[in-house]
Write a protein that holds these residues in place. Structure first.
Motif, PDB file in Angstrom:
ATOM      1  N   VAL A   1     -12.766  -1.788  16.811  1.00 38.27           N
ATOM      2  CA  VAL A   1     -13.961  -1.873  15.981  1.00 38.27           C
ATOM      3  C   VAL A   1     -14.598  -0.492  15.819  1.00 38.27           C
ATOM      4  O   VAL A   1     -14.995  -0.090  14.716  1.00 38.27           O
ATOM      5  N   ALA A   2     -14.673   0.265  16.921  1.00 38.34           N
ATOM      6  CA  ALA A   2     -15.277   1.599  16.858  1.00 38.34           C
ATOM      7  C   ALA A   2     -14.458   2.533  15.976  1.00 38.34           C
ATOM      8  O   ALA A   2     -15.007   3.259  15.137  1.00 38.34           O
TER       9      ALA A   2
ATOM     10  N   THR B   1      -2.414   6.410   8.897  1.00 38.35           N
ATOM     11  CA  THR B   1      -1.474   6.789   9.943  1.00 38.35           C
ATOM     12  C   THR B   1      -2.095   7.697  11.000  1.00 38.35           C
ATOM     13  O   THR B   1      -1.401   8.167  11.902  1.00 38.35           O
ATOM     14  N   SER B   2      -3.421   7.933  10.891  1.00 36.24           N
ATOM     15  CA  SER B   2      -4.144   8.686  11.916  1.00 36.24           C
ATOM     16  C   SER B   2      -5.255   7.862  12.548  1.00 36.24           C
ATOM     17  O   SER B   2      -5.952   8.355  13.433  1.00 36.24           O
ATOM     18  N   ASN B   3      -5.396   6.613  12.098  1.00 37.74           N
ATOM     19  CA  ASN B   3      -6.505   5.788  12.569  1.00 37.74           C
ATOM     20  C   ASN B   3      -6.060   4.844  13.674  1.00 37.74           C
ATOM     21  O   ASN B   3      -5.080   4.097  13.518  1.00 37.74           O
ATOM     22  N   PHE B   4      -6.783   4.877  14.781  1.00 43.62           N
ATOM     23  CA  PHE B   4      -6.464   4.049  15.946  1.00 43.62           C
ATOM     24  C   PHE B   4      -6.443   2.565  15.587  1.00 43.62           C
ATOM     25  O   PHE B   4      -5.532   1.827  16.000  1.00 43.62           O
ATOM     26  N   ALA B   5      -7.439   2.107  14.842  1.00 45.59           N
ATOM     27  CA  ALA B   5      -7.540   0.685  14.532  1.00 45.59           C
ATOM     28  C   ALA B   5      -6.334   0.205  13.733  1.00 45.59           C
ATOM     29  O   ALA B   5      -5.727  -0.837  14.045  1.00 45.59           O
ATOM     30  N   ILE B   6      -5.982   0.947  12.686  1.00 44.47           N
ATOM     31  CA  ILE B   6      -4.854   0.552  11.844  1.00 44.47           C
ATOM     32  C   ILE B   6      -3.562   0.490  12.645  1.00 44.47           C
ATOM     33  O   ILE B   6      -2.810  -0.495  12.593  1.00 44.47           O
TER      34      ILE B   6
ATOM     35  N   PRO C   1      -6.126  -4.329   1.034  1.00 48.25           N
ATOM     36  CA  PRO C   1      -5.637  -3.106   1.689  1.00 48.25           C
ATOM     37  C   PRO C   1      -5.968  -3.051   3.182  1.00 48.25           C
ATOM     38  O   PRO C   1      -6.399  -2.015   3.683  1.00 48.25           O
ATOM     39  N   LEU C   2      -5.750  -4.144   3.899  1.00 49.32           N
ATOM     40  CA  LEU C   2      -6.045  -4.158   5.333  1.00 49.32           C
ATOM     41  C   LEU C   2      -5.201  -3.134   6.099  1.00 49.32           C
ATOM     42  O   LEU C   2      -5.623  -2.648   7.151  1.00 49.32           O
ATOM     43  N   ALA C   3      -4.020  -2.837   5.597  1.00 48.55           N
ATOM     44  CA  ALA C   3      -3.134  -1.910   6.299  1.00 48.55           C
ATOM     45  C   ALA C   3      -3.431  -0.463   5.987  1.00 48.55           C
ATOM     46  O   ALA C   3      -2.814   0.423   6.581  1.00 48.55           O
ATOM     47  N   SER C   4      -4.371  -0.202   5.069  1.00 47.49           N
ATOM     48  CA  SER C   4      -4.640   1.182   4.695  1.00 47.49           C
ATOM     49  C   SER C   4      -6.119   1.547   4.742  1.00 47.49           C
ATOM     50  O   SER C   4      -6.454   2.725   4.672  1.00 47.49           O
ATOM     51  N   ASP C   5      -6.990   0.554   4.855  1.00 48.54           N
ATOM     52  CA  ASP C   5      -8.432   0.792   4.836  1.00 48.54           C
ATOM     53  C   ASP C   5      -9.035   0.423   6.186  1.00 48.54           C
ATOM     54  O   ASP C   5      -9.281  -0.754   6.454  1.00 48.54           O
ATOM     55  N   PRO C   6      -9.289   1.399   7.058  1.00 45.14           N
ATOM     56  CA  PRO C   6      -9.834   1.085   8.382  1.00 45.14           C
ATOM     57  C   PRO C   6     -11.187   0.375   8.315  1.00 45.14           C
ATOM     58  O   PRO C   6     -11.464  -0.498   9.147  1.00 45.14           O
ATOM     59  N   ARG C   7     -12.016   0.721   7.344  1.00 44.53           N
ATOM     60  CA  ARG C   7     -13.338   0.100   7.255  1.00 44.53           C
ATOM     61  C   ARG C   7     -13.210  -1.385   6.936  1.00 44.53           C
ATOM     62  O   ARG C   7     -13.896  -2.209   7.547  1.00 44.53           O
ATOM     63  N   LEU C   8     -12.339  -1.719   5.996  1.00 46.88           N
ATOM     64  CA  LEU C   8     -12.128  -3.129   5.669  1.00 46.88           C
ATOM     65  C   LEU C   8     -11.535  -3.879   6.850  1.00 46.88           C
ATOM     66  O   LEU C   8     -11.922  -5.014   7.146  1.00 46.88           O
ATOM     67  N   LEU C   9     -10.585  -3.262   7.534  1.00 47.27           N
ATOM     68  CA  LEU C   9      -9.999  -3.891   8.717  1.00 47.27           C
ATOM     69  C   LEU C   9     -11.072  -4.178   9.749  1.00 47.27           C
ATOM     70  O   LEU C   9     -11.088  -5.265  10.362  1.00 47.27           O
ATOM     71  N   GLY C  10     -12.007  -3.229   9.957  1.00 52.52           N
ATOM     72  CA  GLY C  10     -13.079  -3.455  10.916  1.00 52.52           C
ATOM     73  C   GLY C  10     -13.952  -4.631  10.528  1.00 52.52           C
ATOM     74  O   GLY C  10     -14.350  -5.439  11.384  1.00 52.52           O
ATOM     75  N   VAL C  11     -14.256  -4.760   9.239  1.00 49.32           N
ATOM     76  CA  VAL C  11     -15.067  -5.893   8.766  1.00 49.32           C
ATOM     77  C   VAL C  11     -14.357  -7.211   9.044  1.00 49.32           C
ATOM     78  O   VAL C  11     -14.964  -8.178   9.512  1.00 49.32           O
TER      79      VAL C  11
END
Length: 451
Positions: free
Chosen positions: A82-83, A93-98, A165-175
């Protein structure tokens, strides 16, 4: 434009084997394996193979320590996801969440549930948090719902993953993760563990996959078995045998359990189908004709599931007719459903292993720097022959499915010929599933570009 999970590798993977050959080979191997297993009519010998196991005892102290550490790791992972989705870099490809969600969890951890053992009941951070939150979870879900909420949930998650774009957008994935957390914790607070048993699709996915694994957790320790034999044991124990013979097979708490296994098989197939050149040629034509892209995907998802479900149901009906059984078709569906699990797992590992290996260097980098600063992400290049390895996993999964179906048939139907005849319709469906999966695996990967 949505970016499918596989598009993180930013490449087009071209199979080294012609599509027609992969399809034909898969179908022939499954058919040949059935002919071979049909010669194995030694009931006691087959029971001995499926019953073999070795218990590795563990002490209460050791188990308690491992459980506590695993639960803490799960909660920490959720917090970091989440953070990082809110504070980490936008580059996927640099985001921990993704990377943790798609590479570490949905690819890597999911594979561990059927290749090793299912640790999700302990690692599950929502289950840990739910146990610590106020709420007695005393209410019960209506029994008539059965497992159908988890079927709907699984198809909904796959649909969202494919069309957004859940696999490419960290903000959307967090939501999405926060929203899923709110629904899960609210449901668990109201219904307790029953929520994770009957509603939560993720928990059910890993539980179903876990029955295939060689390591099963028991009260006395770890039970080591041959892969897939726990599926046979679960389908043929006395309690389950009596349950599936009766009306409870599709009207009790397990109503929809067969549909969930079929949905799991179709969901992974659909996940790969939408990255094939054939789909990328067809979908834009339909969209340009005036049909919204979201509707096209939804229709394909639900239509494919209905087709897979109808094929399996028809196989059960024809199996019953061939042996003139008094069991209902629903009961036969329930008996043979475990044989679909190796097929789903074989295709899952074929679909995700190369993806996970390619992105494993990037995942290693973000694990050391969860909120950024890992440097330039590295993507490993796989050899050209790796496509053949992926096809091999599809075939192995289907061969194991034939063994499970054969072992179950010997327990369900008496005699020598009736068990073999009962499998004919299921083998036809398995060959169809195999050829479909082999075709998808053999196609080049193309990032969707039409929404």
């Amino acid at each position: 434009m949505p970016l499918h999970v596989g598009s993180l590798t930013e490449g087009v993977q071209v199979g080294t084997v012609p599509s027609w050959l992969t399809v034909a080979t898969g179908g022939v191997l499954v058919g040949a394996s059935f002919l071979f297993t049909s010669l194995l009519t030694d009931h006691e010998g087959i029971r001995a193979v499926n019953a073999w196991h070795a218990v590795v005892p563990t002490t209460a102290t050791l188990r308690g320590g491992v459980v506590a550490a695993t639960r803490a790791l799960g909660v920490l992972g959720l917090v970091l996801v989440v953070a990082a989705s809110a504070l980490g870099p936008m580059e996927p490809t640099s985001n921990f969440a993704i990377l943790v969600v798609w590479v570490g969890w949905w690819a890597g951890f999911a594979m561990s549930t059927y290749l090793v053992g299912n640790a999700w009941p302990i690692l599950n951070p929502w289950r840990t948090l739910a146990a610590a939150l106020p709420g007695d979870g005393a209410r019960s879900l209506p029994e008539r719902y059965g497992a159908w909420p988890s079927v709907v949930g699984l198809l909904a998650l796959v649909y969202v993953e494919v069309v957004s774009p859940l696999a490419s957008d960290p903000r959307l994935l967090g939501v999405v993760v926060v929203a899923y957390s709110a629904v899960t914790l609210g449901g668990a607070g109201r219904y307790g563990d029953e929520w994770f048993e009957r509603v939560d699709p993720v928990s059910r996915v890993f539980r179903v996959y876990g029955r295939l694994a060689p390591i099963q957790s028991t009260a006395s320790g770890l039970d080591v078995r041959l892969p897939g034999t726990a599926l046979v044991a679960g389908a043929t124990d006395d309690g389950d045998r009596e349950r599936v013979r009766g009306h409870e097979a599709e009207t009790g708490a397990e109503a929809g359990a067969v549909a969930f296994v079929v949905a799991l098989l179709w969901a992974t197939t659909f996940d790969g189908l939408v990255t094939t050149p054939a789909w990328n040629d067809l979908a834009p034509v339909v969209v340009e004709a005036g049909v919204p892209a979201a509707v096209v995907y939804l229709a394909a998802l639900l239509g494919g599931f209905a087709l897979f479900r109808a094929a399996y149901r028809l196989a059960a009906e024809r199996s019953r007719a061939r042996v003139d059984s008094r069991l209902s078709p629903l009961a036969i569906e329930r008996w043979f459903a475990p044989a679909l699990v190796p097929i789903a797992a074989g295709y899952h590992v074929a679909h995700f292993l190369g993806y996970a290996l390619s992105l494993s260097p990037a995942l290693t980098g973000v694990l050391a720097h969860p909120l950024g600063g890992a440097g330039v992400p590295q993507i490993a290049q796989l050899p050209a022959w790796f496509g053949t390895v992926e096809l091999g996993f599809v075939v192995v999964g289907h061969l194991l499915a034939v063994w499970v179906a054969h072992a179950v048939a010997l327990e369900v139907f008496p005699g020598l010929l009736r068990p073999i005849r009962s499998q004919y319709p299921f083998v036809v469906v398995m060959v169809a599933y195999t050829m479909t999966s082999a075709w998808v695996v053999g196609q080049p990967f193309v990032s969707p570009a039409y929404l």
